[in-house]
Write a protein that holds these residues in place. Structure first.
Motif, PDB file in Angstrom:
ATOM      1  N   VAL A 143       1.204  -1.319  -0.189  1.00  0.00           N
ATOM      2  CA  VAL A 143       0.052   0.064  -0.538  1.00  0.00           C
ATOM      3  C   VAL A 143       0.880   0.958   0.197  1.00  0.00           C
ATOM      4  O   VAL A 143       1.418   1.628   0.437  1.00  0.00           O
ATOM      5  CB  VAL A 143      -0.819   0.136   1.511  1.00  0.00           C
ATOM      6  CG1 VAL A 143      -1.724   1.185   0.915  1.00  0.00           C
ATOM      7  CG2 VAL A 143      -1.751  -0.977   0.928  1.00  0.00           C
ATOM      8  N   GLY A 144       1.167   2.032  -0.950  1.00  0.00           N
ATOM      9  CA  GLY A 144       1.428   3.296  -1.056  1.00  0.00           C
ATOM     10  C   GLY A 144       2.624   2.968  -1.917  1.00  0.00           C
ATOM     11  O   GLY A 144       3.684   2.501  -1.616  1.00  0.00           O
ATOM     12  N   ALA A 145       2.646   3.838  -3.136  1.00  0.00           N
ATOM     13  CA  ALA A 145       3.295   3.725  -4.444  1.00  0.00           C
ATOM     14  C   ALA A 145       4.355   5.381  -4.587  1.00  0.00           C
ATOM     15  O   ALA A 145       4.670   5.762  -5.510  1.00  0.00           O
ATOM     16  CB  ALA A 145       2.924   3.889  -5.798  1.00  0.00           C
ATOM     17  N   GLY A 146       5.096   5.464  -2.682  1.00  0.00           N
ATOM     18  CA  GLY A 146       5.637   6.658  -3.016  1.00  0.00           C
ATOM     19  C   GLY A 146       6.847   5.819  -3.241  1.00  0.00           C
ATOM     20  O   GLY A 146       8.014   4.985  -3.245  1.00  0.00           O
TER      21      GLY A 146
ATOM     22  N   VAL B  64       1.000  -6.765  -5.810  1.00  0.00           N
ATOM     23  CA  VAL B  64       0.601  -5.606  -6.297  1.00  0.00           C
ATOM     24  C   VAL B  64       0.762  -4.772  -5.818  1.00  0.00           C
ATOM     25  O   VAL B  64       0.897  -4.480  -4.040  1.00  0.00           O
ATOM     26  CB  VAL B  64      -1.228  -6.141  -6.157  1.00  0.00           C
ATOM     27  CG1 VAL B  64      -1.920  -5.481  -6.633  1.00  0.00           C
ATOM     28  CG2 VAL B  64      -1.480  -7.437  -7.112  1.00  0.00           C
ATOM     29  N   VAL B  65       0.630  -3.191  -6.670  1.00  0.00           N
ATOM     30  CA  VAL B  65       0.630  -2.112  -5.567  1.00  0.00           C
ATOM     31  C   VAL B  65      -0.292  -1.340  -5.304  1.00  0.00           C
ATOM     32  O   VAL B  65      -0.562  -1.046  -6.901  1.00  0.00           O
ATOM     33  CB  VAL B  65       1.754  -1.466  -6.210  1.00  0.00           C
ATOM     34  CG1 VAL B  65       1.865   0.046  -5.282  1.00  0.00           C
ATOM     35  CG2 VAL B  65       3.311  -1.649  -5.980  1.00  0.00           C
ATOM     36  N   LEU B  66      -1.078  -0.609  -4.819  1.00  0.00           N
ATOM     37  CA  LEU B  66      -2.278   0.048  -4.465  1.00  0.00           C
ATOM     38  C   LEU B  66      -2.053   1.244  -3.837  1.00  0.00           C
ATOM     39  O   LEU B  66      -1.744   1.872  -2.645  1.00  0.00           O
ATOM     40  CB  LEU B  66      -3.347  -0.560  -3.314  1.00  0.00           C
ATOM     41  CG  LEU B  66      -3.429  -2.019  -4.098  1.00  0.00           C
ATOM     42  CD1 LEU B  66      -4.021  -2.451  -2.832  1.00  0.00           C
ATOM     43  CD2 LEU B  66      -4.487  -2.448  -4.947  1.00  0.00           C
ATOM     44  N   ASP B  67      -2.646   2.525  -4.795  1.00  0.00           N
ATOM     45  CA  ASP B  67      -2.003   3.484  -4.279  1.00  0.00           C
ATOM     46  C   ASP B  67      -3.591   4.868  -5.059  1.00  0.00           C
ATOM     47  O   ASP B  67      -4.173   4.580  -5.637  1.00  0.00           O
ATOM     48  CB  ASP B  67      -1.161   4.527  -5.232  1.00  0.00           C
ATOM     49  CG  ASP B  67      -0.583   5.579  -4.034  1.00  0.00           C
ATOM     50  OD1 ASP B  67       0.432   5.668  -3.659  1.00  0.00           O
ATOM     51  OD2 ASP B  67      -1.395   6.836  -4.288  1.00  0.00           O
TER      52      ASP B  67
ATOM     53  N   ASP C 269       2.546   3.481   3.232  1.00  0.00           N
ATOM     54  CA  ASP C 269       1.759   4.372   3.050  1.00  0.00           C
ATOM     55  C   ASP C 269       2.413   5.412   3.907  1.00  0.00           C
ATOM     56  O   ASP C 269       0.846   6.879   4.530  1.00  0.00           O
ATOM     57  CB  ASP C 269       0.340   4.389   3.553  1.00  0.00           C
ATOM     58  CG  ASP C 269      -0.343   3.497   5.117  1.00  0.00           C
ATOM     59  OD1 ASP C 269       1.079   2.506   5.442  1.00  0.00           O
ATOM     60  OD2 ASP C 269      -1.419   3.016   4.922  1.00  0.00           O
ATOM     61  N   GLY C 270       3.078   5.821   4.718  1.00  0.00           N
ATOM     62  CA  GLY C 270       3.487   7.220   4.563  1.00  0.00           C
ATOM     63  C   GLY C 270       3.672   7.565   6.533  1.00  0.00           C
ATOM     64  O   GLY C 270       2.650   6.801   7.101  1.00  0.00           O
TER      65      GLY C 270
ATOM     66  N   GLY D 207       1.771  -9.343  12.880  1.00  0.00           N
ATOM     67  CA  GLY D 207       1.898 -10.198  12.014  1.00  0.00           C
ATOM     68  C   GLY D 207       1.823 -10.748  10.982  1.00  0.00           C
ATOM     69  O   GLY D 207       2.798 -10.441   9.788  1.00  0.00           O
ATOM     70  N   ARG D 208       0.426 -10.366  10.231  1.00  0.00           N
ATOM     71  CA  ARG D 208       0.835 -10.612   8.058  1.00  0.00           C
ATOM     72  C   ARG D 208       0.516  -8.991   7.451  1.00  0.00           C
ATOM     73  O   ARG D 208       1.103  -8.859   6.543  1.00  0.00           O
ATOM     74  CB  ARG D 208      -0.267 -11.023   7.835  1.00  0.00           C
ATOM     75  CG  ARG D 208      -0.172 -13.195   7.809  1.00  0.00           C
ATOM     76  CD  ARG D 208      -1.350 -13.976   7.278  1.00  0.00           C
ATOM     77  NE  ARG D 208      -0.408 -14.929   7.471  1.00  0.00           N
ATOM     78  CZ  ARG D 208       0.574 -15.683   6.253  1.00  0.00           C
ATOM     79  NH1 ARG D 208       0.593 -15.367   4.986  1.00  0.00           N
ATOM     80  NH2 ARG D 208       1.296 -16.923   6.769  1.00  0.00           N
ATOM     81  N   VAL D 209       0.784  -8.062   8.317  1.00  0.00           N
ATOM     82  CA  VAL D 209       1.026  -6.946   7.925  1.00  0.00           C
ATOM     83  C   VAL D 209       2.590  -6.282   8.826  1.00  0.00           C
ATOM     84  O   VAL D 209       2.889  -6.534  10.149  1.00  0.00           O
ATOM     85  CB  VAL D 209      -0.006  -6.009   9.047  1.00  0.00           C
ATOM     86  CG1 VAL D 209      -0.001  -4.278   8.292  1.00  0.00           C
ATOM     87  CG2 VAL D 209      -1.307  -6.068   8.083  1.00  0.00           C
ATOM     88  N   ILE D 210       2.775  -5.724   7.216  1.00  0.00           N
ATOM     89  CA  ILE D 210       4.384  -5.539   8.045  1.00  0.00           C
ATOM     90  C   ILE D 210       4.490  -3.693   7.957  1.00  0.00           C
ATOM     91  O   ILE D 210       3.550  -3.012   6.392  1.00  0.00           O
ATOM     92  CB  ILE D 210       5.154  -6.351   7.148  1.00  0.00           C
ATOM     93  CG1 ILE D 210       5.221  -7.617   7.720  1.00  0.00           C
ATOM     94  CG2 ILE D 210       6.594  -5.197   7.578  1.00  0.00           C
ATOM     95  CD1 ILE D 210       5.949  -9.093   6.680  1.00  0.00           C
ATOM     96  N   PHE D 211       5.385  -2.754   8.169  1.00  0.00           N
ATOM     97  CA  PHE D 211       5.674  -1.712   7.859  1.00  0.00           C
ATOM     98  C   PHE D 211       6.736  -1.193   7.122  1.00  0.00           C
ATOM     99  O   PHE D 211       7.419  -1.580   8.588  1.00  0.00           O
ATOM    100  CB  PHE D 211       4.577  -0.403   9.248  1.00  0.00           C
ATOM    101  CG  PHE D 211       3.718  -0.373   9.719  1.00  0.00           C
ATOM    102  CD1 PHE D 211       2.343  -0.137   9.099  1.00  0.00           C
ATOM    103  CD2 PHE D 211       2.204  -1.839   9.999  1.00  0.00           C
ATOM    104  CE1 PHE D 211       1.297   0.218   9.448  1.00  0.00           C
ATOM    105  CE2 PHE D 211       1.202  -1.951  10.882  1.00  0.00           C
ATOM    106  CZ  PHE D 211       0.238  -1.262   9.784  1.00  0.00           C
ATOM    107  N   ALA D 212       6.772  -0.009   6.828  1.00  0.00           N
ATOM    108  CA  ALA D 212       7.737   0.234   6.494  1.00  0.00           C
ATOM    109  C   ALA D 212       7.842   1.494   6.185  1.00  0.00           C
ATOM    110  O   ALA D 212       6.733   1.838   5.660  1.00  0.00           O
ATOM    111  CB  ALA D 212       8.612  -0.773   5.142  1.00  0.00           C
TER     112      ALA D 212
END
Lengths: 534, 64
Positions: A31-34, A52-55, A187-188, A305-310
Motif C-alpha cells: 500500500v503506497g506508491a511512494g 500488487v501496489v495500491l495507491d 503509506d506514509g 502478524g501479516r501486516v508489515i510497516f516500512a
C-alpha cells in the motif's frame, strides 16, 4: 509544459480482480506508491514474487519533498536496476558552508572516500526519483515480472485473518474485495493502515514550522549546501539553500511555532522572504511551497502478524540529515529477501521478526541523530541557545568547534550489531566490514564489488578456496572469488591483518559472517543463522 | 583509563581566580553567559577524554 508531477503516470484502469466472483488472493500487496512502496515492489518482483501496489493517487510526489539521497540507498537502487538514471540526473555536491548571523563561519568538504561507484549523496527531487522507479516497474512488466501498479485504488479496510489479510479497496468504479498473503504498508507518516489497525505511533513532537520553497532561478550560486543560523533575513531562525537538478533550488526557512500556515504559504508573503535572502536583483519563479512540522517517533513493532510497516509509516524523523526516504529504502532492502524466503517456505515466519530487530535499531539511530540535529538547530531552552551560539562563534576561529556544529548528520547506513542473524566474526579483519555491516563497495577487476555481489546469498572469497555453490536447506550461496592483488581498496576494506578471507553476504549485501578460511560446517551454520533457521 | 583530577592543580589559585573575574569585567549578563559557554567548550575540548568529562559533568551538577 506540464511538470512531471502533474501527469498521471499510473491512472486508474479496471482490474479483473474487481470482477472476480470471490476475492482474489495475491502474494504481496504493497500500500503506497511512494519511494518506499515502489522499491519494495520492484525488489519482490525482481525475485519473482507476485506483488500488487495500491495507491489512491496516480501521480508521482507533488513537489520536490525528499531531495537528498545517500550512497547506500543509491547502491540499493543499483541492485533494483534503477540507480544509474538517478545518479545521471542528480546533482552531486561535497562542499557545505555554515553561516552565523551575517557572516560565514566555516566551510567543509565531505571529501568522499575514493574507490566507490556511487557518490556520498545526490540531490534529486522526489518526483524524479519516483518517476524512475515507475519506469523500472514498466521495464519489469515488459519482461513479464509479476508486478502491478494500481492507481486510484484506496484501501478502506485491512484485516489480518491470521493466514492472510482481507482488504476492501475503493476505486472510481466502486469497491472491491482483495486478499493478500502479506501486506506491506508504505503509506506514509499518516499511515491510514496503521490507523485502521489502531496501532501506536508515539514520540516527540517538535513545536516548529518550516517553510519549504522550491524556486527556479538562473543564479550563479555554486553547487554547495549553505546553512544559516540566525541570519539577518530570518532572525532567530535557520535557513538552508540546496541545489537540485533543472536549476531548481530548495530553500528551507524555519518559521517558529505561532504562525498562520495559510498566510505564510501565500506567494505575497513567501516572495519577500526569499528576496531578503537571495537579494533583490535575483530573478526566480516559485515552483512549490509547503509548510511542514515534524515529529520524531516510531511504532513499537514494525511487524504485526501479516501486516508489515516500512518507511515513514513505521518511523518518522526530522528532515535534518536526510533520513526519511533513505531509511525507508533500507527497510525494504532488509525486508524483501526475508519475505521471499518465508513465502517460498525456505525460512520460518520468525525470520521476519529480525526485520523488526534490525530496522528498529536503524530507526532508533536515525531518531537519535535527527533529534540531536533538531536540538542544535532550534535550541529548546535559553542555555541550549547560549551553548549553540558559543559553538558557532568558536567555529569561526578554531577547528575544534566545527565537529560540534550540527546542521544535520547526513544519513549513513546502519550496522546491525547484535542482530540475531549475525554469525562469527574474525578479529583480524577491519571493523567496518564486521557482521551486520553493509558490504562496502570497492573497485574490483571488471567493475565494482557491489555490482558483482548483486542479490542472493554470496560467498565472497579473497585468496581463499571454497566451492562455487554451497546449498543448505534449499538456499544457495554462490561464490564470488577475488584476490587481494586485484585492488588495494579490496584488501584494505576486507582483509585488514588477515591473509585471506571468506565472507558470507546476505541478499541485502550486509555481512552475515566472516572467517579467514573456508570451513563447510561453519558456513552452513552461519547460513542457517542468517535465515532464522538456527 | 584517566580520571578527573580533583586535587588542587592550579599553582597560583588567587591569580587564576582574579583572571577569571577579570575576563568577565564590563560584560553584560548575556555576554558573560556566552563567555562561560565558550570557556566550557574550550576547556572540554582540551580535556577530550569522555570519561573525565562525564565525571566533571556529574561533579558540577547540583547535589540533591
Amino acid at each position: 509544459m506540464n511538470k512531471i508531477f502533474e501527469i498521471p503516470l499510473y491512472p486508474y484502469t479496471r482490474s479483473p480482480d474487481q470482477d472476480a466472483a470471490a476475492p482474489v488472493r495475491r502474494k504481496v500487496v504493497v500500500v503506497g506508491a511512494g519511494p518506499v512502496g515502489l522499491a519494495a515492489a520492484i525488489d519482490l518482483a525482481q525475485q519473482g514474487v507476485e506483488v500488487v501496489v495500491l495507491d489512491d493517487n496516480d501521480k508521482v510526489s507533488f513537489g520536490s519533498r525528499a531531495i537528498c539521497f545517500a550512497k547506500r540507498p543509491l547502491e540499493i537502487l543499483d541492485r533494483l536496476g534503477c540507480g544509474e538514471p538517478m545518479v545521471q540526473k542528480g546533482v552531486q555536491w561535497n562542499v557545505g558552508k555554515v553561516f552565523f548571523d551575517d557572516r560565514q563561519v566555516y566551510e567543509f568538504n565531505l571529501l568522499p572516500e575514493d574507490g566507490h561507484r556511487r557518490p556520498a549523496f545526490i540531490n534529486l527531487q522526489q518526483y524524479y526519483f519516483e518517476e524512475y522507479l515507475v519506469n523500472r516497474v514498466r521495464e519489469l512488466q515488459a519482461v513479464g515480472a509479476p508486478i502491478e501498479l494500481r492507481g486510484g485504488n484506496k484501501v478502506l479496510s485491512a484485516e489480518d485473518k491470521g493466514d492472510h489479510v482481507a482488504l476492501s479497496v475503493d476505486t472510481p468504479e466502486g469497491e472491491y474485495a482483495l486478499e493478500a498473503d502479506w501486506l506491506i504498508a508504505c503509506d506514509g507518516a499518516g499511515s491510514p493502515i496503521r490507523q485502521m489497525m489502531g496501532l501506536d505511533f508515539v514520540g516527540r513532537v517538535f513545536e516548529d514550522n518550516f517553510l519549504i520553497a522550491d524556486v527556479i532561478m538562473e543564479a550563479d550560486f555554486p553547487t554547495e549546501r549553505w546553512f544559516w543560523f540566525d541570519p539577518p533575513f530570518n532572525r532567530g531562525q535557520s535557513a538552508l539553500l540546496h541545489k537540485q537538478p533543472d536549476g531548481v533550488w530548495r530553500i528551507d526557512l524555519q518559521l517558529g511555532w505561532d504562525i498562520d500556515k495559510d498566510e505564510e504559504k501565500k506567494p505575497e508573503n513567501v516572495i519577500p522572504r526569499l528576496k531578503a535572502m537571495l537579494g533583490d536583483e535575483v530573478k526566480f519563479d516559485l515552483e512549490w511551497v509547503s509548510i511542514y512540522t515534524f515529529q520524531c517517533r516510531r511504532m513499537e513493532k514494525f511487524r504485526h502478524g501479516r501486516v508489515i510497516f516500512a518507511g515513514d509509516a513505521a518511523h518518522q524523523v526530522s528532515p535534518f540529515g536526510a533520513r526519511g526516504a533513505n531509511s525507508g529504502l533500507q527497510d525494504t532492502d532488509n525486508l524483501c529477501w526475508k519475505l521471499k524466503l518465508v513465502i517460498e517456505g525456505q525460512a520460518p515466519e520468525t525470520l521476519l521478526d529480525s526485520y523488526d530487530a534490525e530496522r528498529i535499531h536503524g530507526a532508533d539511530e536515525n531518531i537519535l541523530n535527527s533529534s540531536r540535529s533538531t536540538d542544535f538547530i532550534t535550541p529548546k531552552s535559553e542555555i541550549s541557545r547560549i551553548f549553540r551560539d558559543a559553538v558557532l562563534d568558536l567555529s569561526e576561529q578554531v577547528a575544534f568547534a566545527r565537529p560540534l556544529v550540527n546542521s544535520g548528520r547526513l544519513s549513513v547506513p546502519c550496522t546491525y550489531d547484535g542482530s540475531p542473524l549475525n554469525g562469527p566474526d574474525c578479529n583480524a579483519m577491519p571493523a567496518r566490514t564486521r557482521p551486520g555491516s553493509p558490504a562496502i563497495d570497492a573497485p574490483v577487476q571488471g567493475g565494482w564489488l557491489l555490482s558483482q555481489l548483486g542479490g542472493g546469498f554470496r560467498l565472497l572469497t579473497i585468496d581463499a578456496d571454497a566451492p562455487e555453490v554451497l546449498e543448505e536447506g534449499g538456499i544457495a550461496a554462490t561464490r564470488l572469488a577475488l584476490s587481494a592483488g586485484d585492488t588495494p581498496e579490496l584488501a584494505d576494506r576486507y582483509l585488514g591483518d588477515a591473509l585471506s578471507a571468506v565472507y558470507l553476504i546476505r541478499p541485502d549485501q550486509h555481512v552475515a559472517a566472516r572467517w579467514e578460511r573456508y570451513d563447510e560446517a561453519a558456513v552452513r551454520a552461519a547460513l542457517n543463522t542468517a535465515t532464522g533457521r538456527a | 583509563m584517566s580520571t578527573l583530577n580533583t586535587a588542587p592543580n592550579i599553582a597560583r589559585p588567587d591569580d587564576f581566580y582574579a583572571a577569571l573575574l577579570a575576563a568577565h569585567e564590563g560584560l553584560s549578563k548575556a555576554e558573560s553567559d556566552a563567555l562561560n559557554a565558550r570557556l566550557v567548550l574550550i576547556l572540554s575540548n582540551h580535556v577530550g577524554d569522555m570519561e573525565v568529562l562525564e565525571e566533571a559533568l556529574a561533579l558540577a551538577r547540583p547535589r540533591g
